[in-house]
Structure formats: C-alpha cells, structure tokens
Enzyme design. Structure first.
Site, PDB file in Angstrom:
ATOM      1  N   ARG A   1      29.089  48.518-104.403  1.00 45.68           N
ATOM      2  CA  ARG A   1      28.063  48.016-103.393  1.00 45.68           C
ATOM      3  C   ARG A   1      27.827  49.070-102.356  1.00 45.68           C
ATOM      4  NH1 ARG A   1      26.760  42.559-102.719  1.00 45.68           N
ATOM      5  NH2 ARG A   1      26.606  41.910-104.832  1.00 45.68           N
TER       6      ARG A   1
ATOM      7  N   ARG B   1      38.379  61.692-109.238  1.00 40.17           N
ATOM      8  CA  ARG B   1      37.706  62.373-110.376  1.00 40.17           C
ATOM      9  C   ARG B   1      36.632  63.086-109.899  1.00 40.17           C
ATOM     10  NH1 ARG B   1      40.530  61.137-115.189  1.00 40.17           N
ATOM     11  NH2 ARG B   1      41.831  59.239-114.739  1.00 40.17           N
TER      12      ARG B   1
ATOM     13  N   ASN C   1      48.906  52.998-106.471  1.00 42.60           N
ATOM     14  CA  ASN C   1      47.596  53.642-106.745  1.00 42.60           C
ATOM     15  C   ASN C   1      46.175  52.816-106.433  1.00 42.60           C
ATOM     16  OD1 ASN C   1      45.186  54.373-108.118  1.00 42.60           O
ATOM     17  ND2 ASN C   1      46.442  55.757-109.731  1.00 42.60           N
TER      18      ASN C   1
ATOM     19  N   GLY D   1      48.617  50.929-110.735  1.00 43.99           N
ATOM     20  CA  GLY D   1      47.403  50.679-109.979  1.00 43.99           C
ATOM     21  C   GLY D   1      46.714  49.328-110.759  1.00 43.99           C
ATOM     22  N   HIS D   2      46.275  49.671-112.043  1.00 39.37           N
ATOM     23  CA  HIS D   2      45.547  48.714-112.509  1.00 39.37           C
ATOM     24  C   HIS D   2      46.067  47.220-112.503  1.00 39.37           C
ATOM     25  CE1 HIS D   2      42.364  47.364-115.349  1.00 39.37           C
ATOM     26  NE2 HIS D   2      43.260  46.678-115.737  1.00 39.37           N
TER      27      HIS D   2
ATOM     28  N   HIS E   1      35.594  56.562-108.404  1.00 42.13           N
ATOM     29  CA  HIS E   1      36.200  55.881-107.220  1.00 42.13           C
ATOM     30  C   HIS E   1      36.639  56.557-105.926  1.00 42.13           C
ATOM     31  CE1 HIS E   1      39.455  57.267-109.748  1.00 42.13           C
ATOM     32  NE2 HIS E   1      39.294  56.753-110.852  1.00 42.13           N
TER      33      HIS E   1
ATOM     34  N   HIS F   1      51.244  54.407-115.658  1.00 41.19           N
ATOM     35  CA  HIS F   1      50.381  54.005-116.603  1.00 41.19           C
ATOM     36  C   HIS F   1      50.817  52.584-117.348  1.00 41.19           C
ATOM     37  CE1 HIS F   1      46.547  54.315-118.776  1.00 41.19           C
ATOM     38  NE2 HIS F   1      46.271  55.324-118.012  1.00 41.19           N
ATOM     39  N   ASP F   2      49.777  51.731-117.186  1.00 42.02           N
ATOM     40  CA  ASP F   2      50.102  50.261-117.750  1.00 42.02           C
ATOM     41  C   ASP F   2      51.392  49.688-117.606  1.00 42.02           C
ATOM     42  OD1 ASP F   2      47.461  50.298-118.657  1.00 42.02           O
ATOM     43  OD2 ASP F   2      47.876  51.152-120.677  1.00 42.02           O
TER      44      ASP F   2
ATOM     45  N   THR G   1      40.473  57.080-118.468  1.00 44.04           N
ATOM     46  CA  THR G   1      41.853  57.098-117.630  1.00 44.04           C
ATOM     47  C   THR G   1      42.822  58.253-118.124  1.00 44.04           C
ATOM     48  OG1 THR G   1      43.509  55.834-116.897  1.00 44.04           O
ATOM     49  CG2 THR G   1      42.767  55.366-119.069  1.00 44.04           C
TER      50      THR G   1
ATOM     51  N   HIS H   1      43.730  59.309-107.376  1.00 44.30           N
ATOM     52  CA  HIS H   1      43.347  60.142-108.255  1.00 44.30           C
ATOM     53  C   HIS H   1      41.789  60.504-108.192  1.00 44.30           C
ATOM     54  CE1 HIS H   1      43.983  61.265-112.862  1.00 44.30           C
ATOM     55  NE2 HIS H   1      42.880  62.096-112.287  1.00 44.30           N
TER      56      HIS H   1
ATOM     57  N   GLU I   1      46.831  62.896-107.564  1.00 40.40           N
ATOM     58  CA  GLU I   1      46.760  63.230-108.888  1.00 40.40           C
ATOM     59  C   GLU I   1      45.438  63.771-109.357  1.00 40.40           C
ATOM     60  OE1 GLU I   1      48.701  58.994-110.406  1.00 40.40           O
ATOM     61  OE2 GLU I   1      46.633  59.481-110.921  1.00 40.40           O
TER      62      GLU I   1
HETATM   63  N1  PXP Z   1      49.711  58.049-113.308  1.00 35.08           N
HETATM   64  C1  PXP Z   1      48.469  58.646-113.736  1.00 35.08           C
HETATM   65  C2  PXP Z   1      48.550  60.242-113.795  1.00 35.08           C
HETATM   66  C3  PXP Z   1      47.403  57.816-114.036  1.00 35.08           C
HETATM   67  O1  PXP Z   1      46.242  58.802-114.142  1.00 35.08           O
HETATM   68  C4  PXP Z   1      47.334  56.810-113.399  1.00 35.08           C
HETATM   69  C5  PXP Z   1      45.861  55.922-113.677  1.00 35.08           C
HETATM   70  O2  PXP Z   1      45.170  56.411-112.878  1.00 35.08           O
HETATM   71  C6  PXP Z   1      48.461  55.904-113.227  1.00 35.08           C
HETATM   72  C7  PXP Z   1      49.623  56.662-113.173  1.00 35.08           C
HETATM   73  C8  PXP Z   1      48.542  54.481-112.973  1.00 35.08           C
HETATM   74  O3  PXP Z   1      48.145  53.673-114.116  1.00 35.08           O
HETATM   75  P1  PXP Z   1      47.715  52.404-113.925  1.00 35.08           P
HETATM   76  O4  PXP Z   1      46.408  52.032-113.223  1.00 35.08           O
HETATM   77  O5  PXP Z   1      47.677  51.708-115.567  1.00 35.08           O
HETATM   78  O6  PXP Z   1      48.796  51.780-113.381  1.00 35.08           O
END
Ligand code: PXP
Length: 239
Positions: free
Chosen positions: A19, A46, A8, A214-215, A51, A191-192, A101, A44, A71
């Site tokens: 910037r 938004r 991601n 991603g994060h 972003h 996610h996480d 998020t 994703h 997404e």
């Molecule tokens: N899946 C979905 C639906 C999300 O919204 C996100 C965050 O954009 C992720 C996965 C990835 O999560 P993370 O950035 O915590 O890895």
C-alpha cells in the site's frame, strides 16, 4: 543449550509495501517482537527492495536491542550496509538477485576464494559471520576453513520431508551437525520451520544456537496474534 529465536520480519515489510505508507510499521513490529520474547530480529534486504529496504535496515539498527541479523548475497551494496549498520550477525546466502526465496546453500568449494575475502572483511568489522548451507560434510568443513563462525542449515528439505518421514528428514542434519561441531562451527537453522516441525529439529540438534523464522510465524500470527505466536515458538525451543 538455549536456542535463540530470531524473527524474520520480511513479510511485515511485504504487507506494508503493498500500500505504500507505513502500515504496518516495520520498526514497531520489530520492537514488539522483542518485547514479546524474540531473541533477535532478522531481515533480508533484496536488491529489488520488494520487502525490507536499505532505509528499513538503517532505521532498525538504531532501535533493535536484541541481536540484529542481516541476511543477503554479499555484493558491494550489502557490504556497504554492513559497514554502516554493524549488526550482530551477517548471514550470507548465495541467492541470484531475483530468486523468490533462498532455496540452496553455498557451494563453499567453488566459491572458496570469493567467500574467504568476504568473510575476513566482515569479521574485521566485528560482525559474526554465518554461511547458509546444506548438509554436505565437505561444504561444512570448507565453511570452517574459510573462517565462518557459524553455518545456517537450509531446512527446506527437512520441512518438506517432515510430514511423511520425520526420522529420514532429520538424519542428514544430525550427521551434519556433528561435522559442524567437530570443525568448531556454531549452528543456526532456517527456512520453513514452523510450530509443527520446530521442536523435533531442536530436540535432535541439541547444539542449535539460533533459528530464524519468518513465513510460518507471521502467518500463524494472523490467527494467534503476534505476542502469543512469538511465545508459542519460544515454548517449542524451551522444550
Ligand atoms: N534463513 C534464510 C537464509 C532465509 O532466506 C529465510 C527466508 O527469508 C529464512 C531463514 C526464513 O525462512 P522462512 O521465512 O521460511 O521462515
């Protein structure tokens, strides 16, 4: 089963947007992630375009050679983007517009009528549909009835509990994965997820088709470099 790693790249766009200008170059980063071994790229966009922008999505679609996963909440703007871009996969999330998020899965029972129409529209475009979801069996069963191809487990609660009690953290996902498999749904997760908790998740959910990360991955890349980091995440999935 091989689990695909979709990177991601939202955070790359966040840095760029701080910037204006085009550094770092989101499209180049996506191409490089693929070269470094990513099996897919996730974005994703938004509604506030804080972003990834619609323009990014359109540019990325021309350049990505692995699986492109978009997404988002399926409003008219999102559907228009899918029609234009035709990614491999659309992951539908129930986010209200200004949420920081995605932090909850669909209530597939309450939203059944809405989702059914949306899913059939997306499938008619030839796009695989995945629903972001928690571990409740009724929600998963309904996702299958509504025609989703996959579910994406919201792994925030798993990550939160992982450090204190791994087994308790994974247990609901193990059961939910069985339900999904019985319904014929393929399983994604996100996610996480990070270098500490990914392998345990994968080992316990052997039929995991894809993770989108991603994060943590982009944060790790600050220390380890992007190439090395993508390879390290892949190694966790190979184990
Ligand atoms: N899946 C979905 C639906 C999300 O919204 C996100 C965050 O954009 C992720 C996965 C990835 O999560 P993370 O950035 O915590 O890895």
């Amino acid at each position: 089963m091989g689990t695909k790693l979709s990177v991601n790249i939202n955070k790359i766009a966040t840095i760029r947007n701080a910037r204006g200008g085009n550094t770092p170059n989101v499209v180049q980063v996506a191409i490089d992630c693929e070269i470094f071994g990513a099996d897919g790229i996730t974005v994703h966009p938004r509604p506030d375009e804080r972003h990834i922008t619609s323009k990014d999505v359109i540019e990325l679609a021309d350049k990505i050679t692995t699986e492109f996963n978009i997404e988002g909440y399926p409003n008219e703007r999102f559907m228009e983007l899918l029609r234009k871009v035709r990614p491999a996969q659309a992951t539908l999330v129930p986010d209200p517009p200004n949420v920081l998020t995605s932090n909850a899965g669909w209530d597939t029972l309450k939203e059944a009528d809405f989702l059914k129409g949306i899913i059939s529209e997306i499938k008619a475009m030839g796009i695989r549909t995945s629903l972001f979801i928690e571990t409740d069996a009724a929600m998963i069963t309904k996702a299958a009835e509504l025609g989703a191809d996959r579910i994406e487990f919201y792994t925030g609660p798993y990550a939160d509990l992982f450090d204190t009690d791994k087994e308790k953290a994974i247990a609901p996902y193990r059961e939910a994965a069985n339900v999904a498999q019985e319904c014929g749904l393929e399983i994604n997760a996100g996610h996480d997820l990070n270098l500490k908790n990914l392998k345990y998740f994968k080992t316990n959910i052997p039929n995991l088709a894809e993770v989108s990360i991603g994060h943590a991955l982009i944060s790790d890349a600050l220390y380890l470099g992007l190439e090395n980091t993508v390879m390290m995440y892949q190694r966790e999935l190979d184990a």
